[in-house]
Design a protein around this motif. Structure first.
Motif, PDB file in Angstrom:
ATOM      1  N   ILE A  69     -15.885 -25.097  41.061  1.00 26.34           N
ATOM      2  CA  ILE A  69     -15.336 -26.453  41.026  1.00 26.34           C
ATOM      3  C   ILE A  69     -15.931 -27.251  42.180  1.00 26.34           C
ATOM      4  CG2 ILE A  69     -13.235 -27.846  41.283  1.00 26.34           C
ATOM      5  CD1 ILE A  69     -11.699 -25.537  40.027  1.00 26.34           C
ATOM      6  N   ASP A  70     -16.451 -28.423  41.885  1.00 29.11           N
ATOM      7  CA  ASP A  70     -16.979 -29.295  42.919  1.00 29.11           C
ATOM      8  C   ASP A  70     -15.836 -30.116  43.497  1.00 29.11           C
ATOM      9  OD1 ASP A  70     -18.297 -31.038  44.562  1.00 29.11           O
ATOM     10  OD2 ASP A  70     -19.390 -32.086  42.970  1.00 29.11           O
ATOM     11  N   PRO A  71     -15.465 -29.891  44.748  1.00 32.93           N
ATOM     12  CA  PRO A  71     -14.331 -30.638  45.319  1.00 32.93           C
ATOM     13  C   PRO A  71     -14.653 -32.088  45.617  1.00 32.93           C
ATOM     14  CG  PRO A  71     -15.351 -29.283  46.995  1.00 32.93           C
ATOM     15  CD  PRO A  71     -16.052 -28.941  45.712  1.00 32.93           C
ATOM     16  N   ALA A  72     -15.938 -32.465  45.552  1.00 34.17           N
ATOM     17  CA  ALA A  72     -16.357 -33.845  45.786  1.00 34.17           C
ATOM     18  C   ALA A  72     -15.873 -34.360  47.137  1.00 34.17           C
ATOM     19  CB  ALA A  72     -15.857 -34.757  44.656  1.00 34.17           C
ATOM     20  N   THR A  73     -15.969 -33.520  48.168  1.00 31.92           N
ATOM     21  CA  THR A  73     -15.559 -33.924  49.512  1.00 31.92           C
ATOM     22  C   THR A  73     -16.530 -34.961  50.069  1.00 31.92           C
ATOM     23  OG1 THR A  73     -14.699 -31.707  49.873  1.00 31.92           O
ATOM     24  CG2 THR A  73     -14.992 -33.084  51.818  1.00 31.92           C
ATOM     25  N   PRO A  74     -16.038 -36.076  50.576  1.00 29.96           N
ATOM     26  CA  PRO A  74     -16.929 -37.087  51.171  1.00 29.96           C
ATOM     27  C   PRO A  74     -17.773 -36.492  52.292  1.00 29.96           C
ATOM     28  CG  PRO A  74     -14.731 -37.979  50.873  1.00 29.96           C
ATOM     29  CD  PRO A  74     -14.631 -36.507  50.576  1.00 29.96           C
ATOM     30  N   GLN A  75     -18.955 -37.027  52.493  1.00 32.76           N
ATOM     31  CA  GLN A  75     -19.890 -36.465  53.468  1.00 32.76           C
ATOM     32  C   GLN A  75     -19.399 -36.583  54.903  1.00 32.76           C
ATOM     33  OE1 GLN A  75     -23.773 -38.118  52.831  1.00 32.76           O
ATOM     34  NE2 GLN A  75     -24.093 -37.025  50.898  1.00 32.76           N
ATOM     35  N   ASP A  76     -18.525 -37.529  55.179  1.00 32.06           N
ATOM     36  CA  ASP A  76     -18.071 -37.710  56.563  1.00 32.06           C
ATOM     37  C   ASP A  76     -16.772 -36.976  56.855  1.00 32.06           C
ATOM     38  OD1 ASP A  76     -16.555 -39.291  54.915  1.00 32.06           O
ATOM     39  OD2 ASP A  76     -16.474 -40.996  56.288  1.00 32.06           O
ATOM     40  N   ILE A  77     -16.386 -36.041  55.975  1.00 29.36           N
ATOM     41  CA  ILE A  77     -15.156 -35.282  56.148  1.00 29.36           C
ATOM     42  C   ILE A  77     -15.460 -33.790  56.001  1.00 29.36           C
ATOM     43  CG2 ILE A  77     -12.896 -34.749  55.120  1.00 29.36           C
ATOM     44  CD1 ILE A  77     -12.678 -37.653  54.321  1.00 29.36           C
ATOM     45  N   PHE A  78     -14.856 -32.976  56.857  1.00 28.32           N
ATOM     46  CA  PHE A  78     -14.953 -31.531  56.678  1.00 28.32           C
ATOM     47  C   PHE A  78     -13.560 -30.937  56.627  1.00 28.32           C
ATOM     48  CE2 PHE A  78     -14.592 -31.854  61.234  1.00 28.32           C
ATOM     49  CZ  PHE A  78     -13.984 -30.681  61.660  1.00 28.32           C
ATOM     50  N   VAL A  79     -13.442 -29.830  55.908  1.00 29.78           N
ATOM     51  CA  VAL A  79     -12.152 -29.181  55.708  1.00 29.78           C
ATOM     52  C   VAL A  79     -12.139 -27.870  56.480  1.00 29.78           C
ATOM     53  CG1 VAL A  79     -10.563 -28.193  54.029  1.00 29.78           C
ATOM     54  CG2 VAL A  79     -11.877 -30.231  53.445  1.00 29.78           C
ATOM     55  N   ASP A  80     -11.114 -27.680  57.274  1.00 30.22           N
ATOM     56  CA  ASP A  80     -10.969 -26.560  58.193  1.00 30.22           C
ATOM     57  C   ASP A  80      -9.782 -25.680  57.812  1.00 30.22           C
ATOM     58  OD1 ASP A  80     -12.482 -25.816  60.279  1.00 30.22           O
ATOM     59  OD2 ASP A  80     -11.550 -27.116  61.768  1.00 30.22           O
ATOM     60  N   VAL A  81      -9.913 -24.376  57.913  1.00 27.99           N
ATOM     61  CA  VAL A  81      -8.751 -23.485  57.850  1.00 27.99           C
ATOM     62  C   VAL A  81      -8.118 -23.473  59.232  1.00 27.99           C
ATOM     63  CG1 VAL A  81      -7.942 -21.137  57.440  1.00 27.99           C
ATOM     64  CG2 VAL A  81      -9.833 -22.053  56.095  1.00 27.99           C
ATOM     65  N   VAL A  82      -6.822 -23.699  59.316  1.00 30.95           N
ATOM     66  CA  VAL A  82      -6.165 -23.863  60.621  1.00 30.95           C
ATOM     67  C   VAL A  82      -5.014 -22.887  60.800  1.00 30.95           C
ATOM     68  CG1 VAL A  82      -6.807 -26.243  61.007  1.00 30.95           C
ATOM     69  CG2 VAL A  82      -4.794 -25.739  59.630  1.00 30.95           C
ATOM     70  N   TRP A  83      -5.246 -21.638  60.595  1.00 30.31           N
ATOM     71  CA  TRP A  83      -4.202 -20.633  60.784  1.00 30.31           C
ATOM     72  C   TRP A  83      -4.564 -19.735  61.937  1.00 30.31           C
ATOM     73  CZ3 TRP A  83       0.305 -19.979  58.088  1.00 30.31           C
ATOM     74  CH2 TRP A  83       1.039 -18.828  58.406  1.00 30.31           C
ATOM     75  N   PRO A  84      -3.657 -19.397  62.839  1.00 24.15           N
ATOM     76  CA  PRO A  84      -2.304 -19.971  62.955  1.00 24.15           C
ATOM     77  C   PRO A  84      -2.211 -21.034  64.038  1.00 24.15           C
ATOM     78  CG  PRO A  84      -2.403 -17.927  64.171  1.00 24.15           C
ATOM     79  CD  PRO A  84      -3.791 -18.153  63.629  1.00 24.15           C
ATOM     80  N   ASP A  85      -3.240 -21.140  64.912  1.00 18.72           N
ATOM     81  CA  ASP A  85      -3.087 -22.005  66.081  1.00 18.72           C
ATOM     82  C   ASP A  85      -3.182 -23.490  65.742  1.00 18.72           C
ATOM     83  OD1 ASP A  85      -5.722 -21.788  65.421  1.00 18.72           O
ATOM     84  OD2 ASP A  85      -6.471 -21.677  67.467  1.00 18.72           O
ATOM     85  N   GLY A  86      -3.618 -23.824  64.544  1.00 14.69           N
ATOM     86  CA  GLY A  86      -3.704 -25.230  64.187  1.00 14.69           C
ATOM     87  C   GLY A  86      -2.572 -25.721  63.333  1.00 14.69           C
ATOM     88  N   VAL A  87      -1.571 -24.870  63.102  1.00 18.33           N
ATOM     89  CA  VAL A  87      -0.462 -25.262  62.236  1.00 18.33           C
ATOM     90  C   VAL A  87       0.297 -26.451  62.801  1.00 18.33           C
ATOM     91  CG1 VAL A  87       1.762 -24.507  61.316  1.00 18.33           C
ATOM     92  CG2 VAL A  87      -0.217 -23.005  61.175  1.00 18.33           C
ATOM     93  N   GLU A  88       0.341 -26.551  64.121  1.00 16.43           N
ATOM     94  CA  GLU A  88       1.081 -27.657  64.741  1.00 16.43           C
ATOM     95  C   GLU A  88       0.520 -29.004  64.301  1.00 16.43           C
ATOM     96  OE1 GLU A  88       2.205 -30.816  67.331  1.00 16.43           O
ATOM     97  OE2 GLU A  88       0.177 -29.980  67.260  1.00 16.43           O
ATOM     98  N   SER A  89      -0.800 -29.099  64.169  1.00 16.00           N
ATOM     99  CA  SER A  89      -1.392 -30.371  63.732  1.00 16.00           C
ATOM    100  C   SER A  89      -1.036 -30.670  62.284  1.00 16.00           C
ATOM    101  CB  SER A  89      -2.912 -30.339  63.917  1.00 16.00           C
ATOM    102  OG  SER A  89      -3.500 -29.350  63.086  1.00 16.00           O
TER     103      SER A  89
END
Length: 214
Positions: free
Chosen positions: A139-159
């Motif tokens: 599946i092509d998520p079609a994410t815009p070029q100026d955005i990146f997606v991060d996995v944030v477990w567990p220390d980024g859960v607060e954000s």
């Protein structure tokens, strides 16, 4: 999803639904969504960040935080003949606590009698669609070029927590650690993602993924 008016513990584990032969038992997308949703509600109810009751016909959990998503009645299997007494009994503690809450219904966990009893109690119905897609092909998520997606477990859960609280319009005093339930979920089965701007690093969105078996 009927929602209680904001003006208006014990913790006990509930057994998870059997999933050992899920592919053989469930053939429709709606069946899979229903089973996954029920299992997720049970997982939430077991979080040490929440309080819950061991009820035979419904999943019940609540929080000290005034977030409807953390004060929930779900997965109802109440017999139609018991609705008139069971519904007021389950709702009373939520009204007494005075915090927003939700009674979550699905096609398999509602009846005309239940909907009538909830409406009579003053709850209003809101409909939300469930989504399903096959992952058999890429599946092509079609994410815009100026955005990146991060996995944030567990220390980024607060954000993630902060973003959700802010998006819901809750005051600043609730923004720190209000979604402690996120920290208590098993990272092998629950992942959290944050979309960030490549230019500023600003958090633009958050999402969760819950997996079970395959």
């Amino acid at each position: 999803v009927p929602v209680g008016s904001p003006d208006s513990g014990m913790h006990a584990a509930q057994p998870l639904p059997s999933v050992c032969h899920m592919p053989d038992l469930l053939t429709q997308a709606s069946d899979i969504i229903e089973a996954d949703f029920a299992a997720l509600q049970t997982t939430y109810s077991r979080s040490p960040a929440l309080s819950s009751l061991d009820e035979p016909d419904v999943t019940v959990y609540w929080s000290e935080n005034p977030l409807a998503r953390l004060n929930v009645i779900a997965s109802s299997q109440i017999a139609p003949g018991a609705t008139s007494t069971r519904v007021p009994e389950l709702l009373a503690p939520f009204f007494d606590r005075g915090r927003p809450f939700q009674w979550m219904t699905t096609p398999r966990t509602t009846t005309p009698a239940l909907e009538a009893a909830l409406a009579q109690a003053g709850l209003r119905a809101r409909e939300y669609p469930a989504m399903h897609t096959s992952l058999s092909t890429p599946i092509d998520p079609a994410t815009p070029q100026d955005i990146f997606v991060d996995v944030v477990w567990p220390d980024g859960v607060e954000s993630v927590s902060r973003l959700i609280i802010e998006a819901l319009g809750h005051p600043a005093r609730l923004r720190a650690g209000s979604l402690g339930v996120l920290d208590s979920l098993d990272p092998d089965e629950n992942q959290f993602f944050v979309a960030r701007s490549l230019h500023t690093g600003e958090v633009l969105g958050a999402s969760t993924m819950h997996t079970r078996d395959n």
